[in-house]
Scaffold this motif. Structure first.
Motif, PDB file in Angstrom:
ATOM      1  N   GLY A 122      -6.940 -10.492  -2.465  1.00  0.00           N
ATOM      2  CA  GLY A 122      -6.159 -11.804  -1.721  1.00  0.00           C
ATOM      3  C   GLY A 122      -5.516 -11.265  -0.315  1.00  0.00           C
ATOM      4  O   GLY A 122      -5.783  -9.640   0.038  1.00  0.00           O
ATOM      5  N   GLY A 123      -4.582 -11.780  -0.284  1.00  0.00           N
ATOM      6  CA  GLY A 123      -3.768 -11.156   1.434  1.00  0.00           C
ATOM      7  C   GLY A 123      -2.736 -10.400   0.919  1.00  0.00           C
ATOM      8  O   GLY A 123      -2.627  -9.312  -0.566  1.00  0.00           O
ATOM      9  N   GLY A 124      -2.787  -9.099   1.552  1.00  0.00           N
ATOM     10  CA  GLY A 124      -2.096  -7.928   1.851  1.00  0.00           C
ATOM     11  C   GLY A 124      -2.276  -6.846   0.883  1.00  0.00           C
ATOM     12  O   GLY A 124      -2.211  -5.999   0.735  1.00  0.00           O
ATOM     13  N   GLY A 125      -4.160  -7.073   0.064  1.00  0.00           N
ATOM     14  CA  GLY A 125      -4.594  -5.739  -0.650  1.00  0.00           C
ATOM     15  C   GLY A 125      -4.085  -6.284  -1.857  1.00  0.00           C
ATOM     16  O   GLY A 125      -4.873  -6.002  -2.334  1.00  0.00           O
ATOM     17  N   LYS A 167       8.547 -10.463 -11.248  1.00  0.00           N
ATOM     18  CA  LYS A 167       9.153  -9.724 -10.266  1.00  0.00           C
ATOM     19  C   LYS A 167       8.227  -9.184  -9.229  1.00  0.00           C
ATOM     20  O   LYS A 167       6.964  -8.255  -9.950  1.00  0.00           O
ATOM     21  CB  LYS A 167      10.776  -9.120 -11.014  1.00  0.00           C
ATOM     22  CG  LYS A 167       9.417  -7.846 -11.294  1.00  0.00           C
ATOM     23  CD  LYS A 167      10.707  -7.078 -12.653  1.00  0.00           C
ATOM     24  CE  LYS A 167      11.128  -6.573 -13.987  1.00  0.00           C
ATOM     25  NZ  LYS A 167      12.065  -5.491 -14.320  1.00  0.00           N
ATOM     26  N   ASN A 168       8.900  -8.044  -7.770  1.00  0.00           N
ATOM     27  CA  ASN A 168       8.229  -7.387  -7.422  1.00  0.00           C
ATOM     28  C   ASN A 168       7.479  -6.209  -8.660  1.00  0.00           C
ATOM     29  O   ASN A 168       8.941  -5.040  -8.635  1.00  0.00           O
ATOM     30  CB  ASN A 168       8.062  -6.802  -6.061  1.00  0.00           C
ATOM     31  CG  ASN A 168       7.804  -8.002  -5.220  1.00  0.00           C
ATOM     32  OD1 ASN A 168       7.121  -8.831  -5.378  1.00  0.00           O
ATOM     33  ND2 ASN A 168       8.629  -7.671  -3.418  1.00  0.00           N
ATOM     34  N   CYS A 169       6.470  -5.647  -8.606  1.00  0.00           N
ATOM     35  CA  CYS A 169       6.562  -4.298  -8.967  1.00  0.00           C
ATOM     36  C   CYS A 169       7.174  -3.257  -8.932  1.00  0.00           C
ATOM     37  O   CYS A 169       6.592  -3.121  -7.195  1.00  0.00           O
ATOM     38  CB  CYS A 169       4.621  -3.472  -8.667  1.00  0.00           C
ATOM     39  SG  CYS A 169       4.116  -1.881  -9.638  1.00  0.00           S
ATOM     40  N   THR A 170       7.825  -2.095  -8.949  1.00  0.00           N
ATOM     41  CA  THR A 170       8.369  -1.413  -8.718  1.00  0.00           C
ATOM     42  C   THR A 170       7.319   0.480  -8.497  1.00  0.00           C
ATOM     43  O   THR A 170       7.674   0.995  -7.319  1.00  0.00           O
ATOM     44  CB  THR A 170       9.591  -1.027  -9.387  1.00  0.00           C
ATOM     45  OG1 THR A 170       8.876  -0.492 -10.841  1.00  0.00           O
ATOM     46  CG2 THR A 170      10.842  -2.097  -9.694  1.00  0.00           C
ATOM     47  N   THR A 171       6.697   0.097  -8.758  1.00  0.00           N
ATOM     48  CA  THR A 171       5.344   1.191  -8.765  1.00  0.00           C
ATOM     49  C   THR A 171       4.757   1.019  -7.207  1.00  0.00           C
ATOM     50  O   THR A 171       4.679   1.618  -6.055  1.00  0.00           O
ATOM     51  CB  THR A 171       4.678   1.414  -9.637  1.00  0.00           C
ATOM     52  OG1 THR A 171       4.794   1.765 -10.193  1.00  0.00           O
ATOM     53  CG2 THR A 171       3.098   1.899  -8.682  1.00  0.00           C
ATOM     54  N   GLY A 200      -3.150  -4.103  -9.484  1.00  0.00           N
ATOM     55  CA  GLY A 200      -3.598  -4.715  -8.453  1.00  0.00           C
ATOM     56  C   GLY A 200      -2.568  -5.957  -8.006  1.00  0.00           C
ATOM     57  O   GLY A 200      -2.789  -6.715  -7.001  1.00  0.00           O
ATOM     58  N   LEU A 201      -1.885  -6.390  -9.140  1.00  0.00           N
ATOM     59  CA  LEU A 201      -1.626  -8.237  -8.438  1.00  0.00           C
ATOM     60  C   LEU A 201      -0.314  -8.235  -7.708  1.00  0.00           C
ATOM     61  O   LEU A 201       0.463  -8.495  -7.212  1.00  0.00           O
ATOM     62  CB  LEU A 201      -1.273  -8.591 -10.282  1.00  0.00           C
ATOM     63  CG  LEU A 201      -2.307  -8.950 -11.230  1.00  0.00           C
ATOM     64  CD1 LEU A 201      -1.756 -10.004 -12.244  1.00  0.00           C
ATOM     65  CD2 LEU A 201      -3.325 -10.425 -10.114  1.00  0.00           C
ATOM     66  N   GLY A 202       0.953  -6.606  -7.167  1.00  0.00           N
ATOM     67  CA  GLY A 202       2.031  -6.324  -7.049  1.00  0.00           C
ATOM     68  C   GLY A 202       2.860  -6.422  -7.552  1.00  0.00           C
ATOM     69  O   GLY A 202       4.104  -7.462  -7.425  1.00  0.00           O
ATOM     70  N   GLN A 203       2.488  -7.624  -8.694  1.00  0.00           N
ATOM     71  CA  GLN A 203       4.125  -8.590  -9.821  1.00  0.00           C
ATOM     72  C   GLN A 203       3.761  -7.977 -10.955  1.00  0.00           C
ATOM     73  O   GLN A 203       2.238  -7.576 -11.316  1.00  0.00           O
ATOM     74  CB  GLN A 203       4.227  -9.810  -9.790  1.00  0.00           C
ATOM     75  CG  GLN A 203       4.145 -10.593  -8.468  1.00  0.00           C
ATOM     76  CD  GLN A 203       4.411 -12.211  -8.396  1.00  0.00           C
ATOM     77  OE1 GLN A 203       3.371 -12.841  -8.744  1.00  0.00           O
ATOM     78  NE2 GLN A 203       5.064 -12.888  -7.977  1.00  0.00           N
TER      79      GLN A 203
END
Length: 382
Positions: A122-125, A167-171, A200-203
């Motif tokens: 998706g957008g932003g990788g 929540k956003n992934c902290t890594t 890769g989900l960002g969340q």
């Protein structure tokens, strides 16, 4: 360059069963899957080639046509299935065959092992995952096929649980990517890889109900309405977009694949869009003529039989068959006349037949205008 034989592509014999064909295709597809061979054009070509071979050999009608005529019988495409050899679209392959991979791959390009989900960027990788397809079989009658029908199906599909939060992934700080800087003789180089924490989900899931799985998904029963068009055939597949399993983390839904299963009619036999009916009449009715009732998909029809009707005669009732699913006309109802010969008769009846046996009118004397059984069969199919 000449196209390769589909059986050779999958490494199977011409007598391979449907399960053997599916197993061979899955092995090839996993081996040359784009996720395992990034930026490898040769592997991508083999992946498409295997999909084309499977698209034809997994369909009984297309396979029979290919066995008889080879690639020439495919009309220049993979059996007319929507994509063909050199012009195959990767998204079409994943959409049509994604559910064959089970838990290994699925959905659209870029998927990895994510509980049966596939995905793309998706957008932003960030990776966007697609839920897997669901497949159900639906029984339909000839009456349903003649008129079209709407079926209400109860299915169980994976959907996001209620009261779930992310929540956003902290890594990776919500990007879905992790970056590494290395020093080389040419200077510093930055490389990116899929975040191992969020895949890769960002969340990541912050809160979820106890009954939800690790991706926040539960199985829920739903009712889905499916419109089945007139003229469908046994084994035909219909797609209901977005009614498969939901993708996790706000991903894309898979599709519901509806496989048509045609129920046998007690009186009528289907042959493409034509229908066949076997009508039995008595010897007196064949000699004297009669009126008879025959079955149709819409009820009963009355027909008149002339005196001297011969066994094997075929009457064609125009437009009493099934409509074409493409909307190109309607088939016919072919009524096959059979004269019933009694096996047990009384002595009196036997004397009547013995008397007729020597009479001129009962001696077979077909004229030139009389058609043989084979002529009638040939006429029926032309």
């Amino acid at each position: 360059m000449a196209k390769r034989d589909y059986y050779d592509i999958l490494g199977i014999s011409k007598g391979a069963s449907a399960d053997e064909i599916k197993k061979a295709y899955r092995k090839m597809a996993v081996k040359f899957h784009p996720d395992k061979n990034p930026d490898d054009k040769e592997a991508e070509a083999k992946f498409k080639e295997a999909a084309e071979a499977y698209e034809v050999l997994s369909n009984a009608d297309k396979r029979a046509r290919y066995d008889q005529f080879g690639h020439a019988g495919m009309g220049g495409a993979a059996g007319g299935g929507g994509f063909g050899g050199g012009g195959m679209n990767m998204e079409d392959i994943f959409e049509q065959f994604g559910d064959i991979f089970g838990g290994a791959f699925g959905g659209s390009r870029g998927g990895g092992g994510f509980g049966g989900f596939g995905g793309g960027r998706g957008g932003g990788g960030r990776r966007v995952f697609k839920g897997s397809n669901l497949r159900v079989r639906v029984k339909v009658t000839l009456e349903d096929i003649a008129n079209g029908v709407e079926k209400r199906l109860r299915i169980k599909r994976q959907v996001p649980a209620d009261n779930i939060s992310f929540k956003n992934c902290t890594t990776c700080n919500g990007t879905g990517q992790t970056y590494r800087v290395t020093n080389t003789i040419l200077g510093q180089m930055q490389t990116s890889t899929t975040c191992p924490t969020c895949n890769g989900l960002g969340q990541t899931i912050d809160k979820k109900p106890a009954e939800a799985d690790e991706y926040g998904m539960i199985r829920k029963e739903e009712t889905v309405s499916v419109k089945i068009p007139a003229g469908v055939m046994d084994g035909m597949q219909l797609k209901v977009s977005g009614k498969g399993n939901a993708g996790p983390m706000g991903g894309v839904n898979g599709d519901l694949i509806v496989v048509i299963e045609e129920e046998k009619h007690p009186d009528l036999e289907r042959d493409g869009n034509n229908l066949h009916y076997e009508l039995y009449i008595s010897m007196p009715d064949a000699v004297l003529g009669t009126k008879a009732e025959v079955s149709t998909v819409s009820g009963k029809a009355r027909i008149k039989l002339d005196a001297g009707t011969q066994p094997g005669k075929v009457l064609r009732l125009r437009n009493k068959g099934l409509p074409s699913v493409e909307g190109y006309g309607t088939g016919d109802l072919l009524v096959h006349i059979n004269v019933w010969i009694p096996k047990d008769i009384t002595n009196e009846q036997k004397r009547i037949f013995e008397k007729m046996q020597g009479e001129t009118e009962f001696v077979p004397n077909p004229g030139k205008g009389e058609k043989s059984f084979f002529d009638k069969v040939k006429e029926m199919f032309t």
